[in-house]
Design an enzyme around this catalytic site. Sequence first.
Site, PDB file in Angstrom:
ATOM      1  N   THR A   1       0.834  -1.201   0.000  1.00 46.12           N
ATOM      2  CA  THR A   1       0.000   0.000   0.000  1.00 46.12           C
ATOM      3  C   THR A   1       0.870   1.253   0.000  1.00 46.12           C
ATOM      4  O   THR A   1       0.623   2.201  -0.758  1.00 46.12           O
ATOM      5  CB  THR A   1      -0.934  -0.008   1.236  1.00 46.12           C
ATOM      6  OG1 THR A   1      -1.744  -1.176   1.173  1.00 46.12           O
ATOM      7  CG2 THR A   1      -1.812   1.222   1.279  1.00 46.12           C
TER       8      THR A   1
ATOM      9  N   GLN B   1       1.088  -8.839  -6.669  1.00 44.69           N
ATOM     10  CA  GLN B   1       0.630 -10.220  -6.854  1.00 44.69           C
ATOM     11  C   GLN B   1       1.425 -10.982  -7.922  1.00 44.69           C
ATOM     12  O   GLN B   1       1.117 -12.134  -8.201  1.00 44.69           O
ATOM     13  CB  GLN B   1      -0.865 -10.245  -7.205  1.00 44.69           C
ATOM     14  CG  GLN B   1      -1.768  -9.773  -6.077  1.00 44.69           C
ATOM     15  CD  GLN B   1      -1.871 -10.760  -4.910  1.00 44.69           C
ATOM     16  OE1 GLN B   1      -1.421 -11.909  -4.991  1.00 44.69           O
ATOM     17  NE2 GLN B   1      -2.460 -10.314  -3.816  1.00 44.69           N
TER      18      GLN B   1
ATOM     19  N   SER C   1       5.391  -6.355  -2.255  1.00 45.68           N
ATOM     20  CA  SER C   1       5.066  -6.495  -0.833  1.00 45.68           C
ATOM     21  C   SER C   1       5.532  -7.863  -0.348  1.00 45.68           C
ATOM     22  O   SER C   1       5.168  -8.892  -0.927  1.00 45.68           O
ATOM     23  CB  SER C   1       3.552  -6.370  -0.653  1.00 45.68           C
ATOM     24  OG  SER C   1       3.202  -6.613   0.692  1.00 45.68           O
ATOM     25  N   ALA C   2       6.321  -7.870   0.734  1.00 46.22           N
ATOM     26  CA  ALA C   2       6.954  -9.122   1.198  1.00 46.22           C
ATOM     27  C   ALA C   2       5.955 -10.202   1.588  1.00 46.22           C
ATOM     28  O   ALA C   2       6.181 -11.385   1.334  1.00 46.22           O
ATOM     29  CB  ALA C   2       7.863  -8.820   2.390  1.00 46.22           C
TER      30      ALA C   2
ATOM     31  N   THR D   1      13.461   5.247  10.112  1.00 53.90           N
ATOM     32  CA  THR D   1      14.416   4.172  10.387  1.00 53.90           C
ATOM     33  C   THR D   1      13.914   2.863   9.782  1.00 53.90           C
ATOM     34  O   THR D   1      12.770   2.468   9.995  1.00 53.90           O
ATOM     35  CB  THR D   1      14.591   4.016  11.918  1.00 53.90           C
ATOM     36  OG1 THR D   1      15.043   5.268  12.418  1.00 53.90           O
ATOM     37  CG2 THR D   1      15.582   2.928  12.263  1.00 53.90           C
TER      38      THR D   1
ATOM     39  N   CYS E   1      -9.962  -6.993   1.776  1.00 50.65           N
ATOM     40  CA  CYS E   1     -10.665  -5.842   2.350  1.00 50.65           C
ATOM     41  C   CYS E   1     -12.166  -6.040   2.302  1.00 50.65           C
ATOM     42  O   CYS E   1     -12.883  -5.502   3.121  1.00 50.65           O
ATOM     43  CB  CYS E   1     -10.339  -4.579   1.563  1.00 50.65           C
ATOM     44  SG  CYS E   1      -8.621  -4.404   1.214  1.00 50.65           S
TER      45      CYS E   1
END
Length: 390
Positions: A71, A179, A199-200, A237, A325
């Site tokens: 996101t 995806q 995205s991991a 960080t 979602c």
Amino acid sequence: MRIYFDYNATTPLAPDAIDAVTAATRDLFGNASSVHTFGQQAKAALDHARSSIAALIGGDPLEVVFTGGGTESDNFAIRGAAEALEPTKRRHLITTAIEHEAVLNTVKALARRGWTTTILPVDQSGIVSPDRLREVITHDTALVSVMHANNEIGTIQPIAEMAAIAREYGALMHSDGVQSAGKIGVDVRSLGVDLFSISAHKFNGPKGAGALWIRRGTRLQAIQTGGKHERNRRAGTENVPAIAGMGAAARLAVAKLDRESARVAALRDRLESGIVAAVPGTAVNGARDRRVPNTTNISFDRVEAESLLIALDLEGIAVSTGSACSSGTLEPSHVLRAMGFQAHRTQNSLRFSLGMFSTDEEVERVIAVVPGLVAKLRGLTERSGKAGRS
Ligand SMILES: Cc1ncc(COP(=O)(O)O)c(C=O)c1O
């Protein structure tokens, strides 16, 4: 036996990723911006992960910026490009009707701030046509954002063709690859994109870690203000353990991609054909020949998908009605709606998404269980006198 067929929502961590997160949490607590050895050890772990992410998508490590997930990567790409290009008077954004909310709602937010936006349609294949892009793109277009693989039906979009059109008009091209990365081979250079989100937790890494690949020389404004982390691209960080876990998951994905994608595709195909053969009144949603290997989205006539999802969960089988979602609500899938399906079909479809730990035995169990549950639900619907929609 509990069966998890919801890998597109999130994946279990690979053992290598768990080891990397654990080791970094224990041993690499230094701040990667610190000059001392503790800091430099943490920085070395970031560099290692950066190279692994670059290898996963065919980029250069210096083009990889770590983020807090898919996101954030999508927001960074779209808002960052919009802000950087504002002075050029390019005030037009193009995306598609089947994007994830991370893209759709970001584009909508920019529309409220005066940007002109165009949402490209899809047909029942679930694939966006480059011709539609050519019809609407102008020299005022700042950015085109098209997902690489769809999260609900798995279809792969013609990114290279669309990126070539964007380039012709001087627009930037972003692709949400959340995806696709780790499921199919990705090469950002042959795709021709400028920005690529990953995205991991979608490829067996931890949640809350992702990356945006930014082609060298791309005009992009940082959207988070603060320190000079990530070479001034993303302040804050770095989450070293999660990023180390993402790096380990990326290395594993690269090492096993060909073998795993063939194995998972065979399981998915067996599951799909097994269900379609055993249950009358089913149909597969979207083009079957241009999909990621792990996903099938099947509609069941005269069955409320939510009821089937709950019945399957009671049998220990986890699937989804589409995007995570929308689960828990009866909202029809915006993707299936965009594909032109009638209301009942957008509400009677289930997504089965497989992955690293999926087995033949699990597939056979699901094929054995689904027909009985569907028959029972159809019987209940008919007895309660509800409309027998097809
Ligand atoms: C296509 C797509 N984009 C973006 C996201 C959001 O990623 P994250 O959960 O890492 O914020 C998802 C997650 O469902 C997705 O499927």
